[in-house]
Structure formats: structure tokens, C-alpha cells
Design a protein around this motif. Sequence first.
Motif, PDB file in Angstrom:
ATOM      1  N   LEU A 106      13.597 -46.119  30.020  1.00  7.53           N
ATOM      2  CA  LEU A 106      14.854 -46.277  30.790  1.00  7.53           C
ATOM      3  C   LEU A 106      15.212 -45.349  31.511  1.00  7.53           C
ATOM      4  O   LEU A 106      14.807 -44.134  30.834  1.00  7.53           O
ATOM      5  CB  LEU A 106      16.070 -46.597  30.223  1.00  7.53           C
ATOM      6  N   PRO A 107      15.770 -44.979  32.594  1.00  7.15           N
ATOM      7  CA  PRO A 107      16.132 -44.510  33.476  1.00  7.15           C
ATOM      8  C   PRO A 107      17.394 -43.032  32.979  1.00  7.15           C
ATOM      9  O   PRO A 107      17.223 -41.697  32.438  1.00  7.15           O
ATOM     10  CB  PRO A 107      16.342 -44.335  34.628  1.00  7.15           C
ATOM     11  N   LYS A 108      17.638 -44.026  31.897  1.00  4.86           N
ATOM     12  CA  LYS A 108      19.152 -42.678  31.232  1.00  4.86           C
ATOM     13  C   LYS A 108      18.601 -42.437  30.084  1.00  4.86           C
ATOM     14  O   LYS A 108      19.364 -41.179  29.373  1.00  4.86           O
ATOM     15  CB  LYS A 108      20.137 -43.272  30.741  1.00  4.86           C
ATOM     16  N   ASP A 109      17.215 -42.277  29.556  1.00  5.86           N
ATOM     17  CA  ASP A 109      16.476 -42.050  28.288  1.00  5.86           C
ATOM     18  C   ASP A 109      15.633 -40.684  28.516  1.00  5.86           C
ATOM     19  O   ASP A 109      14.637 -40.837  28.194  1.00  5.86           O
ATOM     20  CB  ASP A 109      16.073 -43.340  26.857  1.00  5.86           C
ATOM     21  N   THR A 110      16.205 -39.738  28.917  1.00  3.89           N
ATOM     22  CA  THR A 110      15.843 -38.567  29.109  1.00  3.89           C
ATOM     23  C   THR A 110      14.434 -38.302  27.744  1.00  3.89           C
ATOM     24  O   THR A 110      13.697 -37.673  27.580  1.00  3.89           O
ATOM     25  CB  THR A 110      16.172 -37.274  29.650  1.00  3.89           C
ATOM     26  N   LEU A 113      11.686 -39.925  28.017  1.00  5.81           N
ATOM     27  CA  LEU A 113      11.110 -39.974  28.619  1.00  5.81           C
ATOM     28  C   LEU A 113      10.219 -38.772  27.593  1.00  5.81           C
ATOM     29  O   LEU A 113       9.098 -37.927  28.847  1.00  5.81           O
ATOM     30  CB  LEU A 113      11.130 -39.463  30.079  1.00  5.81           C
ATOM     31  N   GLN A 117       6.037 -37.774  28.141  1.00  4.08           N
ATOM     32  CA  GLN A 117       5.428 -37.207  29.153  1.00  4.08           C
ATOM     33  C   GLN A 117       4.675 -36.170  28.192  1.00  4.08           C
ATOM     34  O   GLN A 117       3.585 -35.798  28.272  1.00  4.08           O
ATOM     35  CB  GLN A 117       5.948 -36.433  29.987  1.00  4.08           C
ATOM     36  N   PRO A 123       5.325 -40.885  34.247  1.00  4.40           N
ATOM     37  CA  PRO A 123       5.953 -41.279  35.113  1.00  4.40           C
ATOM     38  C   PRO A 123       5.850 -41.644  36.320  1.00  4.40           C
ATOM     39  O   PRO A 123       4.640 -40.862  37.003  1.00  4.40           O
ATOM     40  CB  PRO A 123       7.613 -40.649  35.234  1.00  4.40           C
ATOM     41  N   PRO A 125       6.133 -44.408  39.962  1.00  2.56           N
ATOM     42  CA  PRO A 125       7.791 -44.903  41.322  1.00  2.56           C
ATOM     43  C   PRO A 125       7.212 -46.210  41.146  1.00  2.56           C
ATOM     44  O   PRO A 125       8.116 -46.808  41.790  1.00  2.56           O
ATOM     45  CB  PRO A 125       6.934 -44.160  42.794  1.00  2.56           C
ATOM     46  N   VAL A 127       8.640 -50.005  40.510  1.00  5.61           N
ATOM     47  CA  VAL A 127      10.298 -50.661  39.932  1.00  5.61           C
ATOM     48  C   VAL A 127       9.324 -51.840  39.326  1.00  5.61           C
ATOM     49  O   VAL A 127       8.999 -52.920  39.465  1.00  5.61           O
ATOM     50  CB  VAL A 127      10.261 -51.002  41.785  1.00  5.61           C
TER      51      VAL A 127
END
Length: 145
Positions: A106-110, A113, A117, A123, A125, A127
Motif C-alpha cells: 500500500l502506498p501509505k505503508d512506507t 516498502l 526494498q 517498486p 509504476p 497500477v
Amino acid sequence: MIHVREFGWHDYEGVAALWTATQRDVLPRAELTAKLTRDPQLFLVAEVDQALAGVVLGTYDGRRGMILRLAVDPAHRRRGLATLLVAELEKRFVALGCPRVNLLVLPKDTAALRFWQALGYLPQPDVLCTKPMGAAPSRVEDVDP
């Protein structure tokens, strides 16, 4: 002592509780039954002193692997359990001849991520598009692909 092994049905209630505790959707038994007919060796649990402490669900369609629902009990985090689960899952993907593994963050779960990584997952791009099967068909008019 940490032990990573294949999921067994006796683990289901503990896995469901772990997914709930870590705010992940719980897969119903019927959905897991279908998954386990394909690649049961890709559904792993981690035990610490014989208590369930982590879980990861992998799938392989013959072309790409997918990592889903990695979860570690909050009381056992920062001990390398997630990394051990992923490493074992990756070994199993390689044994199946899987050339690439994908996952969703999820984008908000830094924090997630950063974790992925650090393990070499990059990551993309892309969708994500999704459609529930069995739903009433939608009409799309005048749309060029």
C-alpha cells in the motif's frame, strides 16, 4: 527457537487470528482450500518456541510468483521472522522454476516498502486493477482498448 514450515489446517485458527491482529483480511477456508490444491508448499508459518508467530502466503501460476499476506505477531517483530519467511518462500519459488516474484505494498505503508526494498524488491509504476468475479457484468460502451 524459530522454525519455518508449511501451513497445516491445524494452523488455520492461529493464522486467522494473526491476520486479524495485523489488520489483514482473513482468507476463508474455501479460498485457502482452492489455493492449497495448487501449491501448498508456498503457504508458510513461522513458530517461535512452538507458538505461531508469523505467516506468508505465496502463489505461483507457472509464470510469476506472488507474495501475499506476510504477517508477524507484533510481540515477535524485529527478530528477523519476516525475513526468514520470505527467504524460505523465495527458495521454494526457485525450486519451482519461478523467474520473477511480485507483491503489493500500500502506498501509505512506507515501513513495508523499506522492508521489501531491503530484500531487493523494487517498486514498479504499475497500477493495480481488480474486479470481483461473479458480479453482474458491467456495460462499457464506446471504449477503445
